[in-house]
Design an enzyme around this catalytic site. Structure first.
Site, PDB file in Angstrom:
ATOM      1  N   HIS A 192       0.861  -1.182   0.000  1.00 29.12           N
ATOM      2  CA  HIS A 192       0.000   0.000   0.000  1.00 29.12           C
ATOM      3  C   HIS A 192       0.895   1.229   0.000  1.00 29.12           C
ATOM      4  O   HIS A 192       1.869   1.290   0.737  1.00 29.12           O
ATOM      5  CB  HIS A 192      -0.892  -0.006   1.248  1.00 29.12           C
ATOM      6  CG  HIS A 192      -2.017   0.972   1.161  1.00 29.12           C
ATOM      7  ND1 HIS A 192      -1.829   2.329   1.257  1.00 29.12           N
ATOM      8  CD2 HIS A 192      -3.343   0.791   0.979  1.00 29.12           C
ATOM      9  CE1 HIS A 192      -3.005   2.932   1.129  1.00 29.12           C
ATOM     10  NE2 HIS A 192      -3.940   2.026   0.968  1.00 29.12           N
TER      11      HIS A 192
ATOM     12  N   ARG B 154      -6.341   9.858  -0.324  1.00 26.89           N
ATOM     13  CA  ARG B 154      -6.008  10.331  -1.669  1.00 26.89           C
ATOM     14  C   ARG B 154      -7.270  10.437  -2.521  1.00 26.89           C
ATOM     15  O   ARG B 154      -7.413  11.353  -3.320  1.00 26.89           O
ATOM     16  CB  ARG B 154      -4.982   9.404  -2.321  1.00 26.89           C
ATOM     17  CG  ARG B 154      -3.558   9.692  -1.857  1.00 26.89           C
ATOM     18  CD  ARG B 154      -2.576   8.623  -2.321  1.00 26.89           C
ATOM     19  NE  ARG B 154      -2.882   7.348  -1.672  1.00 26.89           N
ATOM     20  CZ  ARG B 154      -2.982   6.185  -2.300  1.00 26.89           C
ATOM     21  NH1 ARG B 154      -2.794   6.120  -3.603  1.00 26.89           N
ATOM     22  NH2 ARG B 154      -3.272   5.086  -1.643  1.00 26.89           N
TER      23      ARG B 154
END
Ligand SMILES: Cc1cc2nc3c(=O)[nH]c(=O)nc-3n(C[C@H](O)[C@H](O)[C@H](O)COP(=O)(O)OP(=O)(O)OC[C@H]3O[C@@H](n4cnc5c(N)ncnc54)[C@H](O)[C@@H]3O)c2cc1C
Ligand code: FES
Lengths: 249, 601
Positions: free
Chosen positions: B257, B273
């Site tokens: 990740h 994000r």
């Protein structure tokens, strides 16, 4: 950071070996930067004493596994930084819950019993229709439900509660908060009368002595007293209604 | 052999995360009796830690308009770099909208569409339609054509697991927590159940069932830096492989990740994000648009992780005592958004890094996150090699994710596989009878008792389990990371083979009595090292790059030779896994360009 040597005094007892009475065991560790009680306890287990029992799962203050009494206060060990504590640190298992061993307690069974007692699931007569759109809900309502639903069932509120420490059947702030979560949910069709059966008595919303320790101890910062008074107001209204109905009879 | 407790049931489910509990509910609704085993109370399973959300192409929010299962299917197949089973992906994308709505019916407080105009952090304007108000909304996640990730603030896994567990309670399913399955009982053809060890008092318990379902989650903790919970050690996978006849699929496919917080490796969800967060380098330059002009920070996870590593290697990382890192910047999203929709992130930053993300930058680096591989099953979730053995969720490889899982597709997979496989398990179980030989059970219990005795007495040696573990974690970190190459992988295989030898010579330092935690670790270590070997050896053999598997010495995808799945078997007494390969099922979308991140290298 000045390199402190930390002294841990840790409660030891194995219910499997009742012949060895509970005692406090001391361990010393060099503090490192960013050290949490999670880091410290694992270091103790891996380097000093592989028999030491404690519980961690997420190590990120999300799952509620690691509550213990740290220098007198029930809190989540994984998010407790040693730099915020004095060099002498005492660790005890949570009271109220059944001890598994050393710092590990059985919060799981307690919370499962509570959930079964309060029937903590959505009560609905509607059948799910896989071909239909979801039922609409106001986003604000969804967020209001999420607020009490955030409880991670760590047990800190229960451990710090005077009533829960003397009454085994008290639902505790976590239990009442769980009921509030379903009361707020329009999908749950339970009537005030039905809720009254669950939380109307002394072991429910009216057992609380208002000492507020739960609010202070909640690691998720859920406003437990607010949820409690919400449930109480609903129950009081229902209690009055029941009384008037009786009189009318 | 001493006396032991035995439980008999229809369906035995090993694992009480979302996948396991959804399977139990399906079995209950088919009138079957079940027992769920779990290392921890169900609500503490790793599923509760998922923050971001669950993908379903409902198409309710403005940025999701026009979405449908076809597009979700294409995203999933592309995301997998054509490594997934397309029949599974099709079934999945068609079922997941129903799954989300059913979870809503069962109580999940999904965030809903609020009608009106909005301005996104990047200045884009949009309008949520009045007629969609109150339907389930979605947020943006990487690698998706539309906004498709349904969520409850940033506690999606939590609310899903609590709702699912409430159903388990309602149905009265039996849960035995603090119980660890340590081996499967089978007769070479059929799985009969498991031998388990109580983490309350150390006793061995036998569970006998018509069908057994592995739902034990991922193996993240094989790596030294992982976003996973500490209980994610892959035990369901190695007890299945330990039979010698059940293979693990695509173990070399490991997801990193992009945003683990340095140095505690706790995850900052992709939602950060998705909601408009940026990645910055040491000069506070937003570098992702330079590499991926179209999807920027929201390219596929494997792509973003590689770009970050590449950027750090080019000298743009921020130096720190924990190695170089980059920054995640969400300050521009504003206090209100951060403290409500991303509250869990704010708490994590505050508690573990002493940072207020509304005012400060978050130090991040790609971190091990997800196991695409697992117990290889067919599209019904039935394991290869043994009748009556099934697998679901992250521990399984029915192969929805191929070589890269899309964010939000895993929560979705747990529920959908619980529904779909749960139904197949029920059908199988209703037609099955409980026939087994008492001797098979006795033999397996004796084998486990002897293992425990030997560990306690130190008969095989006195290797320290924690040391072996530490060396294994470091080996994977150093040599089997985001970018891989032949010589590194060979180094890893050599080192892990040595550790595999040593893992069989572990002796306890403590007494091993009762629920002793050192014994629990010692029982797992050999299996964990084997999984590490499956990852490393599979990666060494796969001389191409696909999805998360990026070989610097073989930077291109090679469909001619490698459009196939690795199957790793562990025959009795072997020092290395035995690898076999099978073709990938392609029903609709022939291998092509990934569309974004295709230049990743
Ligand atoms: C930090 C983080 C955030 C994530 N966020 C997202 C997200 O936003 N969206 C998304 O789609 N995915 C997300 N994921 C991935 C997703 O959460 C997991 O893949 C998924 O929850 C796995 O569910 P599961 O039911 O397969 O396993 P788990 O939830 O891991 O459950 C495993 C269960 O097995 C039990 N168990 C294990 N071994 C044994 C044994 N030997 N004996 C008995 N019981 C055993 C455990 O006690 C547990 O109950 C995230 C993952 C992480 C690490
Ligand atoms: S380990 Fe999960 S809350 Fe502390």
């Amino acid at each position: 950071m000045g390199n402190r040597t930390l002294t841990f005094k840790i409660f030891r007892y194995n219910p499997q070996k009742p012949e060895v009475k509970p005692y406090m065991q001391e361990y010393k560790l060099e503090e490192v930067s960013g050290m949490t009680i999670f880091v410290a306890l694992n270091k103790i287990r891996e380097e000093l004493d592989p028999s030491l029992m404690f519980d961690f799962v997420c190590r990120a203050a999300i799952c509620g596994s690691c509550a213990m009494v740290i220098n007198g206060r029930p809190t989540l060990a994984c998010k407790t930084l040693t730099k915020d504590l004095p060099a002498k640190i005492s660790l005890l298992p949570l009271p109220v819950f059944k001890l598994v061993g050393d710092l590990a307690v059985d919060t799981g069974t307690w919370f499962r019993d509570m959930a079964i007692k309060t029937e903590a699931w959505v009560h609905t007569t509607k059948e799910f229709d896989p071909t239909a759109l979801e039922e609409r809900m106001d986003n604000k309502t969804a967020q209001e439900i999420y607020e009490p639903d955030r409880c991670v069932e760590c047990g800190c509120c229960v451990a710090g509660c005077a009533t829960a420490n003397i009454r085994a059947d008290f639902l505790g702030a976590a239990g009442i908060n769980r009921v509030a979560r379903f009361m707020l949910d329009p999908r749950d069709e339970r009537s005030p009368e039905e809720y009254y059966e669950v939380v109307g008595a002394e072991e429910g919303a009216f057992g609380c002595m208002g000492l507020m320790a739960c609010d202070d101890n909640c690691p998720m910062e859920i406003p437990l007293q607010t949820q409690l008074s919400f449930v109480r107001r609903k129950m009081l209204a229902q209690g009055l209604k029941l009384k008037t109905e009786k009189v009318a009879l | 052999m001493s006396a032991y407790k035995t439980y008999v049931t229809d369906v035995l489910i090993v694992g009480a995360g979302l996948a396991g509990e959804r399977t139990a509910v399906e079995a209950a609704e088919n009138g079957l009796d079940s027992i769920i085993l779990s290392l921890v109370p169900p609500r503490r399973s790793h599923s509760t830690a998922a923050q971001g959300g669950m993908q379903a192409s409902l198409g309710n929010c403005a940025m999701g308009e026009g979405d449908n299962p076809d597009i979700h299917f294409q995203d999933t197949v592309k995301g997998s770099d054509w490594g997934c089973e397309q029949d599974v992906a099709r079934l999945f994308t068609e079922t997941v909208p129903i799954a989300v709505r059913q979870m809503s019916h069962w109580g999940v407080p999904w965030n809903r569409v609020v009608a009106g105009k909005k301005t996104l952090p990047d200045g884009r304007e949009l309008e949520e339609k009045k007629e969609k108000e109150g339907l389930i909304t979605a947020r943006d996640f990487g690698g998706t054509a539309f906004w498709r990730t349904c969520y409850t603030s940033d506690g999606t896994g939590h609310t899903l697991q609590y709702a699912m567990d409430s159903l388990v309670l309602k149905h009265g399913c039996t849960v035995h927590d603090r119980i660890e399955a340590i081996s499967l009982i089978h007769d070479g053809e059929k799985c009969i159940g498991v031998v388990a060890r109580s983490l309350r008092n150390g006793e061995l318990i036998v569970y006998v069932a018509k069908s057994t379902v592995i739902a034990t989650g991922g193996y993240g903790r094989l790596y030294g830096a992982s976003t996973n919970a500490v209980i994610n050690e892959g035990s369901g996978m190695f007890i299945a492989q330990d039979t010698g006849i059940v293979p693990l699929g695509n173990m070399e496919a490991v997801q990193f990740h992009p945003t683990g917080i340095v140095p505690v490796w706790i995850l900052v969800t992709e939602g950060a994000r998705g909601d408009g967060g940026y990645l910055l380098d040491k000069n506070h330059h937003r570098f992702m648009p330079d590499y991926e002009p179209k999807k920027k920070e929201l390219a596929s996870r494997d792509v973003v992780s590689r770009r970050m590593t590449q950027h750090i290697r080019a000298g743009y990382g921020v130096e720190s005592e924990h190695g170089p890192h980059l920054w995640l910047d969400i300050r521009h999203l504003g206090k209100e958004h951060i403290y409500t929709n991303l509250r869990e992130i704010a708490n994590i930053c505050k508690n573990f890094a002493g940072i207020d993300p509304a005012n400060e930058l978050i130090p991040v680096r790609p971190t091990q996150h997800y196991s695409m591989g697992g117990v290889r099953t067919n599209a019904d979730g039935h394991a290869y090699g043994l009748k009556g053995l099934f697998a679901v969720g992250e521990s399984a490889c029915w192969d929805l994710h191929g070589f890269n899982r899309l964010g939000g597709n895993s929560l979705a997979e747990t529920i959908v596989s619980g529904m779909v496989v749960g139904k197949k398990v029920s059908e199988y179980t209703l037609g099955a009878s409980l026939e087994y030989s008492e001797q098979t059970i006795k033999d397996e219990v004796t084998k486990q008792e002897n293992r425990i005795k030997d560990l306690i007495s130190g008969k095989n040696g006195n290797e320290n389990v924690y040391k072996i573990r530490g060396e294994m974690e470091q080996t994977l970190m150093n040599y089997v990371g985001i970018f891989r190459k032949g010589e590194d992988l060979q180094t890893a295989v050599d080192k892990l083979q040595e550790l595999h030898q040593r893992a069989q010579k572990v002796g306890l330092q403590s007494s091993g009595e009762g629920a002793n935690p050192e014994l629990a670790s010692a029982l797992r270590i050999r299996g964990m090292v084997r999984l590490a070997l499956c990852i490393s050896y599979g990666a060494l053999q796969r001389t191409e790059s696909r999805g998360s598997h990026a070989r610097e010495d073989y930077p291109k995808r090679d469909d001619e030779n490698w459009l196939k799945r690795t199957l790793a078997y562990w025959p009795e007494g072997a020092e290395l896994p035995q690898l076999d390969y099978e073709p990938v099922t392609i029903t609709e979308l022939p291998p092509g360009d990934r569309g974004y991140g295709e230049h990743a290298g």
